[in-house]
Scaffold this motif. Sequence first.
Motif, PDB file in Angstrom:
ATOM      1  N   ALA A  34     -28.791 -30.663  23.600  1.00 52.58           N
ATOM      2  CA  ALA A  34     -28.370 -31.225  24.888  1.00 52.58           C
ATOM      3  C   ALA A  34     -29.272 -30.719  26.006  1.00 52.58           C
ATOM      4  CB  ALA A  34     -26.919 -30.857  25.174  1.00 52.58           C
ATOM      5  N   PHE A  35     -29.574 -29.443  25.981  1.00 50.35           N
ATOM      6  CA  PHE A  35     -30.449 -28.866  27.005  1.00 50.35           C
ATOM      7  C   PHE A  35     -31.845 -29.477  26.932  1.00 50.35           C
ATOM      8  CE2 PHE A  35     -33.406 -25.454  28.368  1.00 50.35           C
ATOM      9  CZ  PHE A  35     -32.989 -25.340  29.682  1.00 50.35           C
ATOM     10  N   ARG A  36     -32.396 -29.581  25.743  1.00 48.60           N
ATOM     11  CA  ARG A  36     -33.750 -30.130  25.580  1.00 48.60           C
ATOM     12  C   ARG A  36     -33.803 -31.593  26.006  1.00 48.60           C
ATOM     13  NH1 ARG A  36     -37.990 -30.693  26.796  1.00 48.60           N
ATOM     14  NH2 ARG A  36     -39.821 -30.943  25.497  1.00 48.60           N
ATOM     15  N   THR A  37     -32.808 -32.362  25.615  1.00 50.28           N
ATOM     16  CA  THR A  37     -32.768 -33.785  25.936  1.00 50.28           C
ATOM     17  C   THR A  37     -32.519 -34.022  27.418  1.00 50.28           C
ATOM     18  OG1 THR A  37     -31.932 -34.227  23.713  1.00 50.28           O
ATOM     19  CG2 THR A  37     -31.664 -35.975  25.327  1.00 50.28           C
ATOM     20  N   ALA A  38     -31.829 -33.103  28.072  1.00 52.20           N
ATOM     21  CA  ALA A  38     -31.512 -33.266  29.497  1.00 52.20           C
ATOM     22  C   ALA A  38     -32.762 -33.403  30.357  1.00 52.20           C
ATOM     23  CB  ALA A  38     -30.669 -32.093  29.984  1.00 52.20           C
ATOM     24  N   PHE A  39     -33.899 -32.915  29.891  1.00 52.01           N
ATOM     25  CA  PHE A  39     -35.135 -33.058  30.643  1.00 52.01           C
ATOM     26  C   PHE A  39     -35.641 -34.507  30.647  1.00 52.01           C
ATOM     27  CE2 PHE A  39     -35.199 -28.519  29.943  1.00 52.01           C
ATOM     28  CZ  PHE A  39     -35.775 -28.020  31.092  1.00 52.01           C
ATOM     29  N   HIS A  40     -35.048 -35.356  29.819  1.00 49.64           N
ATOM     30  CA  HIS A  40     -35.520 -36.732  29.665  1.00 49.64           C
ATOM     31  C   HIS A  40     -34.503 -37.782  30.104  1.00 49.64           C
ATOM     32  CE1 HIS A  40     -39.167 -35.640  27.457  1.00 49.64           C
ATOM     33  NE2 HIS A  40     -38.436 -34.592  27.107  1.00 49.64           N
ATOM     34  N   LEU A  41     -33.289 -37.401  30.446  1.00 50.70           N
ATOM     35  CA  LEU A  41     -32.218 -38.356  30.779  1.00 50.70           C
ATOM     36  C   LEU A  41     -31.606 -38.047  32.140  1.00 50.70           C
ATOM     37  CD1 LEU A  41     -30.390 -38.334  27.358  1.00 50.70           C
ATOM     38  CD2 LEU A  41     -31.942 -40.089  28.179  1.00 50.70           C
ATOM     39  N   PRO A  42     -32.143 -38.338  33.246  1.00 56.49           N
ATOM     40  CA  PRO A  42     -33.466 -38.906  33.497  1.00 56.49           C
ATOM     41  C   PRO A  42     -34.529 -37.816  33.401  1.00 56.49           C
ATOM     42  CG  PRO A  42     -32.387 -38.451  35.567  1.00 56.49           C
ATOM     43  CD  PRO A  42     -31.406 -38.092  34.476  1.00 56.49           C
ATOM     44  N   ARG A  43     -35.775 -38.205  33.476  1.00 56.47           N
ATOM     45  CA  ARG A  43     -36.877 -37.248  33.361  1.00 56.47           C
ATOM     46  C   ARG A  43     -36.855 -36.305  34.567  1.00 56.47           C
ATOM     47  NH1 ARG A  43     -40.543 -37.240  29.890  1.00 56.47           N
ATOM     48  NH2 ARG A  43     -40.411 -39.445  29.391  1.00 56.47           N
ATOM     49  N   VAL A  44     -36.775 -35.014  34.284  1.00 55.85           N
ATOM     50  CA  VAL A  44     -36.789 -33.984  35.322  1.00 55.85           C
ATOM     51  C   VAL A  44     -37.730 -32.859  34.890  1.00 55.85           C
ATOM     52  CG1 VAL A  44     -34.446 -34.468  36.129  1.00 55.85           C
ATOM     53  CG2 VAL A  44     -34.797 -32.754  34.354  1.00 55.85           C
ATOM     54  N   GLU A  58     -31.784 -17.005  26.180  1.00 59.32           N
ATOM     55  CA  GLU A  58     -32.773 -16.979  25.096  1.00 59.32           C
ATOM     56  C   GLU A  58     -32.615 -18.210  24.198  1.00 59.32           C
ATOM     57  OE1 GLU A  58     -33.851 -14.215  21.249  1.00 59.32           O
ATOM     58  OE2 GLU A  58     -32.901 -13.279  22.974  1.00 59.32           O
ATOM     59  N   GLU A  59     -31.362 -18.588  23.917  1.00 54.90           N
ATOM     60  CA  GLU A  59     -31.106 -19.775  23.109  1.00 54.90           C
ATOM     61  C   GLU A  59     -31.647 -21.033  23.795  1.00 54.90           C
ATOM     62  OE1 GLU A  59     -27.399 -22.101  20.926  1.00 54.90           O
ATOM     63  OE2 GLU A  59     -26.967 -20.608  22.461  1.00 54.90           O
ATOM     64  N   LEU A  60     -31.445 -21.153  25.104  1.00 48.98           N
ATOM     65  CA  LEU A  60     -31.920 -22.326  25.825  1.00 48.98           C
ATOM     66  C   LEU A  60     -33.440 -22.364  25.896  1.00 48.98           C
ATOM     67  CD1 LEU A  60     -29.314 -22.614  28.711  1.00 48.98           C
ATOM     68  CD2 LEU A  60     -29.353 -23.787  26.496  1.00 48.98           C
ATOM     69  N   VAL A  61     -34.060 -21.220  26.115  1.00 50.13           N
ATOM     70  CA  VAL A  61     -35.524 -21.186  26.138  1.00 50.13           C
ATOM     71  C   VAL A  61     -36.064 -21.593  24.764  1.00 50.13           C
ATOM     72  CG1 VAL A  61     -37.524 -19.648  26.309  1.00 50.13           C
ATOM     73  CG2 VAL A  61     -35.717 -19.525  28.015  1.00 50.13           C
ATOM     74  N   GLY A  62     -35.410 -21.176  23.701  1.00 46.83           N
ATOM     75  CA  GLY A  62     -35.815 -21.584  22.356  1.00 46.83           C
ATOM     76  C   GLY A  62     -35.725 -23.082  22.149  1.00 46.83           C
ATOM     77  N   ALA A  63     -34.835 -23.725  22.870  1.00 44.36           N
ATOM     78  CA  ALA A  63     -34.673 -25.175  22.748  1.00 44.36           C
ATOM     79  C   ALA A  63     -35.876 -25.940  23.255  1.00 44.36           C
ATOM     80  CB  ALA A  63     -33.421 -25.628  23.508  1.00 44.36           C
ATOM     81  N   LEU A  64     -36.660 -25.333  24.129  1.00 43.29           N
ATOM     82  CA  LEU A  64     -37.812 -26.029  24.696  1.00 43.29           C
ATOM     83  C   LEU A  64     -38.868 -26.347  23.647  1.00 43.29           C
ATOM     84  CD1 LEU A  64     -38.123 -24.093  28.054  1.00 43.29           C
ATOM     85  CD2 LEU A  64     -37.043 -26.310  27.631  1.00 43.29           C
ATOM     86  N   ALA A  65     -38.795 -25.715  22.497  1.00 38.24           N
ATOM     87  CA  ALA A  65     -39.736 -26.011  21.412  1.00 38.24           C
ATOM     88  C   ALA A  65     -39.392 -27.317  20.702  1.00 38.24           C
ATOM     89  CB  ALA A  65     -39.758 -24.865  20.406  1.00 38.24           C
ATOM     90  N   GLY A  66     -38.187 -27.817  20.896  1.00 37.66           N
ATOM     91  CA  GLY A  66     -37.775 -29.068  20.256  1.00 37.66           C
ATOM     92  C   GLY A  66     -38.558 -30.258  20.782  1.00 37.66           C
ATOM     93  N   GLN A  67     -38.858 -31.185  19.900  1.00 33.59           N
ATOM     94  CA  GLN A  67     -39.595 -32.394  20.274  1.00 33.59           C
ATOM     95  C   GLN A  67     -38.623 -33.562  20.408  1.00 33.59           C
ATOM     96  OE1 GLN A  67     -42.933 -32.604  20.969  1.00 33.59           O
ATOM     97  NE2 GLN A  67     -42.734 -30.381  20.888  1.00 33.59           N
ATOM     98  N   VAL A  68     -38.597 -34.156  21.592  1.00 35.55           N
ATOM     99  CA  VAL A  68     -37.698 -35.280  21.867  1.00 35.55           C
ATOM    100  C   VAL A  68     -38.245 -36.545  21.217  1.00 35.55           C
ATOM    101  CG1 VAL A  68     -36.762 -36.723  23.721  1.00 35.55           C
ATOM    102  CG2 VAL A  68     -36.867 -34.249  23.992  1.00 35.55           C
ATOM    103  N   GLU A  69     -37.347 -37.318  20.618  1.00 33.07           N
ATOM    104  CA  GLU A  69     -37.684 -38.619  20.022  1.00 33.07           C
ATOM    105  C   GLU A  69     -37.676 -39.635  21.158  1.00 33.07           C
ATOM    106  OE1 GLU A  69     -38.927 -41.366  18.038  1.00 33.07           O
ATOM    107  OE2 GLU A  69     -38.456 -39.718  16.697  1.00 33.07           O
ATOM    108  N   GLU A  70     -38.851 -39.890  21.715  1.00 36.69           N
ATOM    109  CA  GLU A  70     -38.975 -40.715  22.917  1.00 36.69           C
ATOM    110  C   GLU A  70     -38.421 -42.131  22.709  1.00 36.69           C
ATOM    111  OE1 GLU A  70     -39.356 -40.968  26.777  1.00 36.69           O
ATOM    112  OE2 GLU A  70     -40.000 -39.157  25.744  1.00 36.69           O
ATOM    113  N   ARG A  71     -38.595 -42.703  21.545  1.00 38.18           N
ATOM    114  CA  ARG A  71     -38.081 -44.056  21.294  1.00 38.18           C
ATOM    115  C   ARG A  71     -36.560 -44.102  21.385  1.00 38.18           C
ATOM    116  NH1 ARG A  71     -39.953 -46.490  15.958  1.00 38.18           N
ATOM    117  NH2 ARG A  71     -37.933 -47.149  15.271  1.00 38.18           N
TER     118      ARG A  71
END
Length: 89
Positions: A34-44, A58-71
């Motif tokens: 949810a945290f990682r995707t929030a940067f894209h819905l809308p893009r911020v 630390e858990e949230l910072v680790g989430a930044l490594a996740g790759q969002v499925e743009e499609r």
Amino acid sequence: MSPFGGSTRASVWDRIDPRLFLHDCGRLSRVQAAFRTAFHLPRVDSIAVGTDEPTHLEELVGALAGQVEERTVQEYRGLLRDRSRDQSA
């Protein structure tokens, strides 16, 4: 933006799985997704969160490594636009 709607303990996190927006959906927790995707819905560029636990940050910072499925994100945005148009008609 508040990616968790106020709390990660809300019942909504038992009903939805935001990992569907990520390439490697099993690698991160629902909260991380949810945290990682929030940067894209809308893009911020930044998101504010608060916690008293350094491990939570630390858990949230680790989430930044996740790759969002743009499609998937684009499809979701389209659904939101369609719903908005239907409600305003």
